[in-house]
Design a protein around this motif. Structure first.
Motif, PDB file in Angstrom:
ATOM      1  N   LEU A  94       0.852  -1.184   0.000  1.00  0.00           N
ATOM      2  CA  LEU A  94       0.000   0.000   0.000  1.00  0.00           C
ATOM      3  C   LEU A  94       0.885   1.230   0.000  1.00  0.00           C
ATOM      4  O   LEU A  94       1.796   1.370   0.810  1.00  0.00           O
ATOM      5  CB  LEU A  94      -0.906  -0.012   1.226  1.00  0.00           C
ATOM      6  N   GLY A  95       0.601   2.126  -0.939  1.00  0.00           N
ATOM      7  CA  GLY A  95       1.433   3.310  -1.072  1.00  0.00           C
ATOM      8  C   GLY A  95       2.435   3.180  -2.204  1.00  0.00           C
ATOM      9  O   GLY A  95       3.066   4.140  -2.599  1.00  0.00           O
TER      10      GLY A  95
ATOM     11  N   LYS B 283      -5.704  -2.675  -9.545  1.00  0.00           N
ATOM     12  CA  LYS B 283      -6.794  -2.054  -8.794  1.00  0.00           C
ATOM     13  C   LYS B 283      -8.001  -1.744  -9.679  1.00  0.00           C
ATOM     14  O   LYS B 283      -7.876  -1.501 -10.871  1.00  0.00           O
ATOM     15  CB  LYS B 283      -6.312  -0.762  -8.111  1.00  0.00           C
TER      16      LYS B 283
ATOM     17  N   TRP C  86     -12.561   2.245   9.316  1.00  0.00           N
ATOM     18  CA  TRP C  86     -11.741   2.925   8.303  1.00  0.00           C
ATOM     19  C   TRP C  86     -10.774   3.917   8.944  1.00  0.00           C
ATOM     20  O   TRP C  86      -9.669   4.118   8.442  1.00  0.00           O
ATOM     21  CB  TRP C  86     -12.633   3.576   7.255  1.00  0.00           C
TER      22      TRP C  86
ATOM     23  N   SER D 186      -6.685   3.837   8.477  1.00  0.00           N
ATOM     24  CA  SER D 186      -6.415   5.000   7.615  1.00  0.00           C
ATOM     25  C   SER D 186      -4.985   5.054   7.092  1.00  0.00           C
ATOM     26  O   SER D 186      -4.739   5.542   5.986  1.00  0.00           O
ATOM     27  CB  SER D 186      -6.743   6.296   8.365  1.00  0.00           C
ATOM     28  N   SER D 187      -4.031   4.547   7.870  1.00  0.00           N
ATOM     29  CA  SER D 187      -2.642   4.581   7.419  1.00  0.00           C
ATOM     30  C   SER D 187      -2.358   3.543   6.341  1.00  0.00           C
ATOM     31  O   SER D 187      -1.325   3.611   5.658  1.00  0.00           O
ATOM     32  CB  SER D 187      -1.695   4.345   8.604  1.00  0.00           C
ATOM     33  N   LYS D 188      -3.252   2.590   6.166  1.00  0.00           N
ATOM     34  CA  LYS D 188      -3.040   1.490   5.228  1.00  0.00           C
ATOM     35  C   LYS D 188      -3.968   1.529   4.015  1.00  0.00           C
ATOM     36  O   LYS D 188      -3.654   0.971   2.965  1.00  0.00           O
ATOM     37  CB  LYS D 188      -3.251   0.145   5.941  1.00  0.00           C
TER      38      LYS D 188
ATOM     39  N   LYS E 238      -6.301   3.226   1.076  1.00  0.00           N
ATOM     40  CA  LYS E 238      -6.628   4.352   0.197  1.00  0.00           C
ATOM     41  C   LYS E 238      -7.979   4.079  -0.459  1.00  0.00           C
ATOM     42  O   LYS E 238      -8.618   3.052  -0.210  1.00  0.00           O
ATOM     43  CB  LYS E 238      -5.543   4.518  -0.858  1.00  0.00           C
ATOM     44  N   SER E 239      -8.407   4.966  -1.331  1.00  0.00           N
ATOM     45  CA  SER E 239      -9.736   4.846  -1.935  1.00  0.00           C
ATOM     46  C   SER E 239      -9.871   3.585  -2.781  1.00  0.00           C
ATOM     47  O   SER E 239     -10.965   3.036  -2.933  1.00  0.00           O
ATOM     48  CB  SER E 239     -10.064   6.079  -2.779  1.00  0.00           C
ATOM     49  N   ASN E 240      -8.751   3.093  -3.353  1.00  0.00           N
ATOM     50  CA  ASN E 240      -8.835   1.919  -4.226  1.00  0.00           C
ATOM     51  C   ASN E 240      -8.112   0.697  -3.649  1.00  0.00           C
ATOM     52  O   ASN E 240      -7.809  -0.251  -4.367  1.00  0.00           O
ATOM     53  CB  ASN E 240      -8.267   2.235  -5.609  1.00  0.00           C
ATOM     54  N   THR E 241      -7.827   0.718  -2.354  1.00  0.00           N
ATOM     55  CA  THR E 241      -7.070  -0.380  -1.745  1.00  0.00           C
ATOM     56  C   THR E 241      -7.872  -1.675  -1.731  1.00  0.00           C
ATOM     57  O   THR E 241      -7.333  -2.751  -1.995  1.00  0.00           O
ATOM     58  CB  THR E 241      -6.650  -0.013  -0.306  1.00  0.00           C
TER      59      THR E 241
ATOM     60  N   LYS F 289     -18.403   3.870  -1.057  1.00  0.00           N
ATOM     61  CA  LYS F 289     -17.065   3.414  -1.421  1.00  0.00           C
ATOM     62  C   LYS F 289     -17.168   2.526  -2.661  1.00  0.00           C
ATOM     63  O   LYS F 289     -18.177   1.880  -2.892  1.00  0.00           O
ATOM     64  CB  LYS F 289     -16.412   2.658  -0.261  1.00  0.00           C
TER      65      LYS F 289
END
Length: 623
Positions: A56-57, A144, A448, A452-454, A456-459, A480
């Motif tokens: 993620l990220g 994704k 959520w 939040s740190s892990k 995103k909108s498309n995770t 979502k």
């Protein structure tokens, strides 16, 4: 002489020692090497290599990964091997209750003509896999959504049979490292979107949009292929249960789920589909190769059971248009059958016919005595599905539904939060429903925030609520870009019909058994008191953890909401599962969603993430 006797004794002792060591080595080989999963669990445990614990990220779609070159040490590997060995690579796509190898080994006597070999046959506890399912060689974090609708990594599902077999129908196309999906199908070579618009036009729906201004929301696509029909319906706010068996069309449901499209492994065989009566506004079959006339129309009557009042069956097949003798004969017999079922032709054009189910019991009551198929018994439960055999009878409406002449459902999206008409079947009030909806909205917001740190909108895309109750967890995710498979246990209130009445989808399942899906198909699993529930049934929490790991994609999440003692016991398995803690939070005592134990034990929200790990063989392919 003495020295000679001493040397001879030394040799004997040396030979004896060598024999003992050899026997010990043989014992170790037999113990670790005789695994029914094929390869040595110890060898696999030592060859595990962790890849970055989170993608993620990063730029997932490019497949670029940073590898941690450290190999797990021998001590840690032994712990993994003793706890959860890694299955042989050939089991990377195992579905325990749909495993044909198990059927062959057990010599189950099944009628292939009735598709019994595609129905669920679960192994007994002593034959279950107690190993972790490895990803295939070269596995990458999935592309994704929404890009995934049109392309997936070939390495994740290394099956190209359909691309070759259906090359003229645009099902799927190989393109280097990826497989693309142009949106074609056996009947709609030029795109599902055009085909869908043509059906809407046939039915005179506004602007050629099939959702009929929100009145058509849930669809069952039988024999769905790679689910492109359902994929293109999503743009019209239509949610499709794409259904197909694990048959010769290699991994079609796995492709659908990898694309981020709702899908389920199932078959019209001998047992009822795992959906309540009156669940779908539309059923669809496009060249699904089903013999609808067999067994006195049994399979068509099962579609009738799950269709709502006034629901449609769209049928695109040679029987609907071909003029040869065989197809004309089938069409004549099928037309006679559906007429006796009180279906009428809503429209017939070119190669497609759309039938419509009646709104009330009037037609059934006007049939001549002795007309076949008969009405089902008045005491039969049309919503009972767990292991229930299909019956060749028509499911009549209740007195209430007959009187209202329709489902009484609000159009979508108001349907999601409107009190379902069948709420009264459970003695639930509108106030209880609204309160449940609001409580879960708050809880989902809290989840959520914890992630939040892990996230995103498309995770995450594919989500499963393992104990859905009224579907309020899924309802809270409306804004979502996700879809939810809502699971309801056959042991409790059959609230799945409320979930469908809200415009959501789901299935019936007992978590003491494996779920009907391929490995690595869901991004997030929500387990609200599921472990406490299976413990009360005498089932194994360890088996459930292994099953959840099988279902979960690498880098996916599990949200466990349960008693603190249950969560503490689960924590002991995290290292063996290659899961890592994301967040943990105590639930306020007296929370209306959580039942405190008699000794005042608190409940806990515990969130974990699955790491991406590969065997050494897989790593050789990625490096």
């Amino acid at each position: 002489m003495m020295r000679g006797r001493s040397d001879g004794g030394l040799k004997k002792r040396l030979i004896a020692s060598v024999c003992v060591v050899a026997l010990f080595v043989c014992f170790l080989f037999m113990y670790y090497g005789s695994s029914s999963q094929g390869a040595s669990a110890l060898e696999y445990g030592r060859s595990l290599r962790k890849l970055g614990s989170s993608y993620l990220g990063g730029d997932d779609d490019n497949g670029d990964t940073k590898q941690d070159d450290s190999v797990t040490n021998a001590e840690d590997s032994l712990v993994v091997a003793k706890s959860f060995p890694v299955c042989d690579d050939r089991h990377s796509e195992i579905i325990p209750c749909l495993d044909r190898n198990f059927i062959y080994q057990m010599r189950l006597k099944l009628d292939l003509s009735l598709m019994e070999h595609y129905e669920r046959h679960c192994p007994p506890p002593e034959r279950r896999f107690n190993c972790l399912i490895p990803p295939p060689n070269g596995y990458k974090v999935p592309i994704k959504w929404p890009k995934s609708r049109d392309e997936v990594w070939k390495a994740n599902i290394p099956h190209t049979h359909l691309a070759k077999e259906k090359s003229d129908q645009n099902w799927m196309v190989e393109k280097g490292e990826k497989i693309s999906f142009p949106g074609g199908g056996t009947h709609f070579h030029y795109g599902a979107d055009k085909y869908i618009a043509s059906i809407a036009n046939m039915l005179n729906f506004s602007n050629d949009v099939l959702n009929d201004e929100g009145r058509l929301r849930t669809v069952l696509d039988v024999g769905c292929g790679v689910a492109s029909f359902g994929a293109y319906l999503l743009a019209s706010d239509i949610l499709t249960m794409s259904l197909a068996p694990n048959d010769v069309h290699q991994n079609q449901i796995q492709f659908a789920l990898e694309r981020g499209i709702p899908a389920y492994l199932g078959v019209l065989g001998t047992k009822r589909l795992p959906y309540p009566s009156r669940s779908f506004e539309l059923a669809h079959c496009s060249r699904c190769r089903i013999d609808w006339l067999q067994r006195d129309g049994l399979l068509l009557l099962e579609l009738d059971r799950v269709l709502r009042p006034g629901g449609y069956f769209a049928y695109s097949s040679p029987e609907a248009y071909a003029q040869d003798e065989e197809n004309l004969k089938i069409w004549k017999e099928m037309s006679a059958l559906v007429e006796r079922m009180c279906w009428r032709i809503a429209v017939k054009r070119n190669q497609t016919v759309v039938w419509q189910k009646p709104l009330s019991n009037d037609c059934y009551l006007e049939r001549e005595p002795g007309t076949q198929p008969p009405l089902c018994r008045s005491d039969a439960d049309p919503d009972a599905v767990a292991g229930v055999a299909m019956e060749a009878c028509i499911t009549p409406y209740s007195k209430h539904d007959h009187k209202t002449k329709g489902s009484g459902l609000a159009p979508w999206p108001a349907r999601l939060t409107s009190s379902p008409p069948r709420l009264a079947d459970f003695g639930y009030s509108t106030d209880m429903f609204e309160k449940d909806t609001e409580l879960w909205k708050q809880q989902v917001d809290s989840y959520w925030n914890l992630m939040s740190s892990k996230v995103k909108s498309n995770t995450v895309r594919n989500i499963m609520d393992m104990k859905a109750h009224m579907g309020s967890f899924a309802a809270a995710l409306k804004d979502k870009d996700v879809w939810v498979m809502n699971v309801v246990s056959p042991d409790g209130p059959n609230t799945l019909k409320l979930i469908y009445d809200r415009g959501l989808i789901g299935t019936n399942h007992n978590w003491c058994e494996a779920f009907s899906t391929y490995p690595r198909t869901y991004d997030l699993l929500h387990a609200w008191s599921v472990f406490s529930d299976i413990k009360s049934k005498g089932c194994s929490a360890e088996d459930l953890l292994i099953e959840m790991d099988r279902i979960l994609r690498p880098t996916g999440f599990v949200i466990i909401r349960d008693k603190q003692s249950v969560v503490e016991s689960i924590k002991k398995y995290l290292q063996a599962l290659h899961w890592e803690t994301v967040a943990s939070e105590k639930v306020n005592t007296g929370s209306e969603l959580d039942q405190d134990s008699e000794d005042g034990e608190n409940n806990v929200v515990f969130i974990v993430q699955k790491k991406l790990w590969l065997t050494s063989e897989s790593l050789r392919d990625t490096e």
